[in-house]
Design a protein around this motif. Structure first.
Motif: not given
Length: 651
Positions: A123-145
């Motif tokens: 359940q935690a895996v699914q929660y964290f994956r969803l959070q990456l695609n939210t506005g709060a995860g924008a900086a994290a998405r930029d980093y992994v890109a």
């Protein structure tokens, strides 16, 4: 009897199915591929002549294509020994050195709890994956890109994001009806020291799920987004599911890739493993932020016989590699080893792939060195060995390390390899090898200053001392070959002797390289390397043929005495030559009594050495015919003759 959770998993991971089955079958080596753990044999459960019984050592399962028997190591012992399941577990546990647990009436309850914890982790895996695609995860998405991870890779590795805030995951799981003790037990939250609600273990971090060999999520690794965070990488705390020292990141997929023939690569971190796998090196794992432990090394050997440790090209990476040596040495066995591939300075595998591509990584892997070479590098790099004491300290340090190896065959091979490396370090550079006959034609005489006519005609060289030195060298070499047990005691002295005869030089070099061998083996290697005529010519020399050491091979006391005496004479001759050379320089300037006195002193020193001043320390005298006589026996004989003479006088 119920077993505690995880006991059977650890037992199966420690046991080698091929070793268990190998006691009952004869492997068909034409059909088997031992390097891949792919073994075939006639089935032990039904009579047949063909090899239809298959063992997949990496996956830990066997299957017979004839009678369709199948199972794991426990099942094989149960069926082949006709014992119960628990008896088979006890037999296998004894073999791998595990202690059977005491009876635990709550084992099933604990197993149920582990299952519940694993479900919470998913359940935690699914929660964290969803959070990456939210506005709060924008900086994290930029980093992994920026790190080169696009959509498919993010899905493959299930990368997520833990947003800032103290109770985001806690509130989410509690809202799903997950019990507080399960959230805490999974290591996803920590109790507050101030009496408030528990708080999330991971905040403002890129999240990497850590799965066991069976694919269950057992922990997380989190990479901090805040550059000022005290911990750049943070792992889950140890729980009922997670033992950091017994887990590997990417264990299951790496095992599958290694089973298809890919080399097992051990990197330092999550991003290194992901980068390697995405570049085509699917059999890549990481030890979860700690130095490699003994259980982790055993897990690696269950995946591949010779994992490649690919560490960062910096001081920390090199230190980590050195620590692996001390862990691995006592565990080495035939076919199980480690190689080391050190990245270019300042780069890790991820950096190298992004800068130069997968071909650059493959080149580094192709140049991976065996562990014995890194051990040698650790003990010698940055050190100067310009004295016998320093060389002896190196020898002692290496001997202590080699003693850690339990397998006698591997220990012997390590000793020989270290001896070869030592030889290369301490021997002076010689001309390039051009074949044995060509080498013999080389000029091996040491360079010396040209002698003046006055010195050439002096009594000091009238007896051809150089020829006598060649005789001494021949006796030294023959004595060492006859009793090689003493070579190590005189190794430094043997290295220093100068050989005017090219055969002697080649023979000395080979004796020093192969000196740890048994006498018969040493002679055989000499024959192979230099030809049988080399020893024949040596033993044909009259002064060698009559040598007591050659006539009494294996007499260590006699060999020590002979080598010590002859080497002392050579030392004295070298000192005499140095004195003559120095006096020679003064000859043209001062032909006075001082010059004559110095020549006399040099001659007397050489004369004393030739007479062997150490003879009073030995147990032998030399007879009129040159033969050695035991001093104690001679004294007894003299006393007896004196007594007989006295009795005759009384009569």
């Amino acid at each position: 009897m119920s077993l505690p959770p995880g006991f059977l998993d650890e037992l199966r991971s420690r046991a080698s199915l091929s070793q268990v089955v190998g006691r009952k079958v004869m492997w068909d080596m034409r059909k088997s591929n031992q390097g891949k753990g792919d073994m075939w044999a006639p089935c032990p459960f039904h009579h047949e002549k063909t090899a239809s019984f298959h063992v997949d050592d990496r996956k830990g399962f066997y299957y017979c294509f004839g009678c369709h028997a199948k199972g794991d190591a426990i099942g094989f012992i149960k069926d082949s020994e006709n014992v119960s399941f628990m008896e088979a577990v006890e037999i296998l546990a004894r073999e791998v050195g595990m202690t059977m647990p005491a009876r635990d009436p709550k084992a099933q309850q604990k197993q149920d709890r582990r299952t519940q914890l694993a479900e919470v982790m998913e359940q935690a895996v699914q929660y964290f994956r969803l959070q990456l695609n939210t506005g709060a995860g924008a900086a994290a998405r930029d980093y992994v890109a920026r790190r080169g991870l696009a959509g498919p890779a993010l899905e493959r590795w299930e990368i997520g994001f833990a947003p800032e805030g103290w109770q985001n995951l806690w509130d989410h799981l509690r809202g799903k009806g997950v019990a507080e003790d399960l959230i805490l037990g999974a290591g996803l939250a920590k109790p507050s020291n101030k009496g408030g609600k528990p708080y999330d273990s991971f905040r403002n971090r890129i999240m990497f799920p850590i799965r066991d060999a069976r694919g269950r999520c057992i922990a997380f690794g989190g990479r901090a987004m805040d550059p000022n965070d005290n911990a750049k990488y943070l792992n889950s705390p140890e729980t009922e599911l997670f033992d950091k020292g017994r887990s590997l990141y990417n264990h299951g997929p790496a095992r599958a890739a290694a089973g298809q023939g890919q080399p097992l690569i051990v990197a330092e971190g999550y991003m290194d493993v992901i980068a390697l796998a995405e570049a085509g090196f699917g059999a890549s794992v990481a030890p979860l932020g700690t130095a490699i432990t003994e259980p982790q090394l055993q897990l690696m050997w269950r995946i591949a016989d010779e994992p490649v440790i690919a560490l960062d090209g910096d001081a920390a990476g090199l230190r980590a590699a050195m620590r692996v040596i001390d862990i691995a040495l006592p565990l080495l066995e035939a076919g199980k080893s480690v190689r080391f591939a050190l990245m270019p300075e300042g780069k890790d595998p991820d950096d190298l792939i992004r800068a130069e591509g997968s071909a650059a990584v493959q080149k580094v892997l192709d140049q991976a060195i065996p562990m014995v070479r890194l051990l040698w590098q650790r003990e010698t790099e940055g050190k100067v060995f310009d004295s016998p004491e320093r060389k002896a300290a190196l020898d002692k340090a290496l001997r202590e390390k080699i003693k850690l190896i339990r397998d006698p065959s591997i220990r012997s091979h390590y000793g020989q390899e270290i001896k070869d490396l030592r030889w290369q370090l301490f021997r002076p550079q010689r001309p390039a090898k051009q074949g044995r006959q060509s080498a013999r034609r080389m000029n091996w005489q040491a360079e010396r200053a040209p002698a003046t006519q006055g010195v050439k005609s002096s009594l000091l060289v009238a007896g051809d001392e150089e020829a006598r030195n060649r005789m001494r060298v021949a006796v030294i070499l023959a004595s060492a070959i006859a009793t090689p047990q003493v070579i190590v005691e005189f190794e430094h002295k043997l290295e220093e002797i100068s050989c005017s005869d090219p055969d002697h030089a080649l023979l000395r070099d080979l004796v020093l390289r192969e000196g740890i061998a048994a006498p018969e083996t040493l002679r055989e290697r000499i024959d192979q390397a230099l030809g049988p005529e080399t020893l024949e010519n040596l033993h044909a020399l009259r002064h060698v043929a009559i040598s007591p050491c050659v006539r009494r091979p294996g007499d260590e006391d006699l060999a020590r005495m002979t080598l010590a005496e002859e080497l002392a004479k050579l030392d004295a001759h070298r000192g005499w030559q140095a004195e003559i050379a120095e006096a020679q320089e003064e000859f043209s300037e001062a032909k006075d009594e001082a010059f004559t006195w110095r020549l006399g002193q040099a001659a007397e020193a050489l004369n004393r050495a030739t007479r062997s001043e150490n003879e009073e320390k030995t147990i032998y005298d030399t007879g009129d015919n040159g033969a050695r006589i035991n001093r104690e026996e001679r004294e007894k004989l003299d006393a007896l003759l004196e007594k007989i003479s006295y009795n005759k006088g009384q009569k």
